[in-house]
Enzyme design. Structure first.
Site, short mmCIF file in Angstrom:
data_model
loop_
_atom_site.label_atom_id
_atom_site.label_comp_id
_atom_site.label_asym_id
_atom_site.label_seq_id
_atom_site.Cartn_x
_atom_site.Cartn_y
_atom_site.Cartn_z
N LEU A 31 0.97 -1.28 0.08
CA LEU A 31 0.13 -0.13 0.04
C LEU A 31 0.79 1.26 0.13
CD1 LEU A 31 -2.83 -0.99 2.66
CD2 LEU A 31 -2.96 -1.06 0.34
N GLY A 32 1.87 1.21 0.63
CA GLY A 32 2.84 2.38 0.68
C GLY A 32 4.23 2.01 1.22
N THR A 88 7.68 -1.02 4.97
CA THR A 88 6.64 -1.07 4.01
C THR A 88 5.17 -1.36 4.76
OG1 THR A 88 8.22 -1.69 2.55
CG2 THR A 88 6.06 -2.06 1.94
N VAL A 89 4.02 -0.72 4.21
CA VAL A 89 2.82 -1.20 4.50
C VAL A 89 2.13 -1.89 3.65
CG1 VAL A 89 0.56 -0.27 5.11
CG2 VAL A 89 2.63 0.94 5.94
N ASP A 125 6.24 11.86 16.02
CA ASP A 125 6.52 12.21 14.70
C ASP A 125 5.13 12.51 13.94
OD1 ASP A 125 8.12 12.42 12.17
OD2 ASP A 125 7.83 10.19 11.81
N SER A 133 10.21 5.56 5.57
CA SER A 133 11.56 5.30 6.19
C SER A 133 11.52 4.11 6.91
CB SER A 133 11.86 6.50 6.88
OG SER A 133 11.23 6.76 8.01
N ALA A 134 10.54 3.91 7.71
CA ALA A 134 10.67 2.92 8.75
C ALA A 134 10.18 1.47 8.30
CB ALA A 134 9.60 3.27 9.89
#
Length: 413
Positions: free
Chosen positions: A15-16, A22-23, A130, A19-20
């Site tokens: 889905l996206g 992948t979804v 954040d 930096s941390a």
């Protein structure tokens, strides 16, 4: 291609990216879920995995209508994942990229939703650290709110804290996204709940203006502005809303509102904002593109005029980031600036937003205006010199002086 995440979940499609990690769109025992698979270098860090597990109880217990709930955490071999509720919609950054800025009523309604979510998190002892448009999801399936806004949910709680481990970063490092960092973080102080309020006020400013109050250019310059500059007023913002923004963008953390207070105050302002159109204000100039690393992209107005417009904040902060990745979707590790470095930007760096139609400093139009002024001034000087010269010529040589006849009696016979 589908992949297994632990023993209970299957990830089907991306889905996206951030930096941390992948979804993924995934499937679990209870139906569709969103699975955030953290980066491989994070999952191989045993200290981080231990902290991840310690945070499990707090994050799993954080439930609120304006928070994306974490259903499960998976630690399986090289996989370190957060299993979250699936929100059918988009993130706030995508909407901003499409619309540039929102009508004040919709912007305030979204910020109020996020403030309510932060209030629940802060009550549970969790600081987000954040808050930014990438971490605000808009539920497109729910009913519309004030100004046609969609229900906003805050996501990615705890990720910044998990990444910011003592071993991964030193005390002289900053973890966060420069545009939204509170001054106390830049100065090396530990993050408290007030840093989320500052970040949310920055997001609200961005929703109204189309740009952040201190962003643009090199990340070091952005950090310095957070500490040294006062926020510049936005033309057209009602005074009550502006005073609220100023209070939550205060340099002193104690001066800011709490999340619950901010949410309530924002909702009180909604009736007076009904029907207001988006603000008509241009971005401040941040200097030549080659110096700031800004990306030249034509806006609708620029397309009509045939010229490019700089989009501020287009500095990729993740090494090797792809164009599809958001340039602000990052936890950036940076050195804390020294006091003399911060003091160096106290003068000459404030950038007031320009009213629509005003020439941008340094632009061709601005130079043409300055050229016309110089020519007008030169013509005026020539005209004055000509008038003065004529007057002098008239008084010195134009009429003979009268003759003195007091001692000029005629000679005798």
């Amino acid at each position: 291609m589908a992949r297994r995440i632990g023993s209970r979940y299957t990830a089907h499609q991306i889905l996206g990216r951030g930096s941390a990690g992948t979804v993924w769109l995934g499937e679990g025992p209870d139906g569709p879920v969103a699975i955030k698979l953290l980066r491989e270098d994070l999952s191989s860090d045993q200290e981080l995995v231990g902290r991840f597990v310690q945070e499990r109880t707090v994050l799993l217990g954080l439930e609120h209508p304006h928070v994306v709930s974490v259903r499960d955490m998976v630690v399986d071999g090289n996989d370190l994942a957060l299993v979250m509720d699936l929100v059918r919609g988009t993130d706030l950054r995508t909407r901003l990229d499409r619309e540039r800025r929102l009508a004040p009523e919709a912007a305030v309604a979204i910020a109020a939703d996020v403030a309510d979510g932060l209030a629940a998190a802060h009550a549970a002892g969790v600081v987000h650290r954040d808050v930014k448009p990438e971490n605000v999801l808009l539920d497109m399936e729910g009913p519309l709110g004030p100004g046609g806004s969609h229900r906003a949910l805050l996501t990615d709680f705890g990720v910044a804290k998990l990444i910011d481990t003592p071993r991964r970063t030193r005390a002289t490092k900053i973890i966060g996204t420069p545009d939204y960092l509170a001054p106390e973080i830049v100065e090396g102080l530990p993050p408290r709940a007030s840093v989320d309020i500052y970040a949310l006020a920055t997001v609200l400013y961005e929703l109204l203006a189309g740009f952040t109050p201190f962003g643009g250019g090199h990340p070091g310059a952005v950090l310095r502005r957070h500490v040294t500059e006062a926020v510049v007023p936005l033309p057209g913002v009602p005074d009550e809303l502006w005073q609220l923004l100023v209070q939550c963008l205060a340099k002193a953390p104690a001066s800011r509102l709490r999340a619950s207070e901010l949410g309530a105050r924002l909702r009180e302002l909604l009736p007076m904002l009904a029907g207001m159109p988006p603000l008509d204000v241009d971005e401040p100039d941040t200097g030549p593109a080659e110096e700031t690393g800004e990306e030249l992209q034509p806006s609708p107005a620029a397309r009509a005029a045939g010229g490019p417009v700089r989009r501020r904040g287009a500095v990729p902060l993740v090494p090797g980031a792809k164009p599809a990745d958001s340039n602000r979707d990052t936890h950036t590790s940076m050195r804390v600036p020294a006091p003399d470095e911060l003091a160096g930007g106290a003068r000459g760096t404030a950038r007031a937003p320009r009213a629509a139609g005003a020439p941008r400093p340094g632009s061709a139009r601005n130079r043409a205006v300055a050229r016309r002024r110089r020519l007008t001034l030169a013509a005026a000087v020539v005209l004055v010199a000509a008038v003065v010269g004529t007057w002098l010529a008239t008084t010195e040589g134009g009429t003979p002086p009268p003759q003195d006849t007091r001692n000029s009696a005629p000679a005798g016979p």
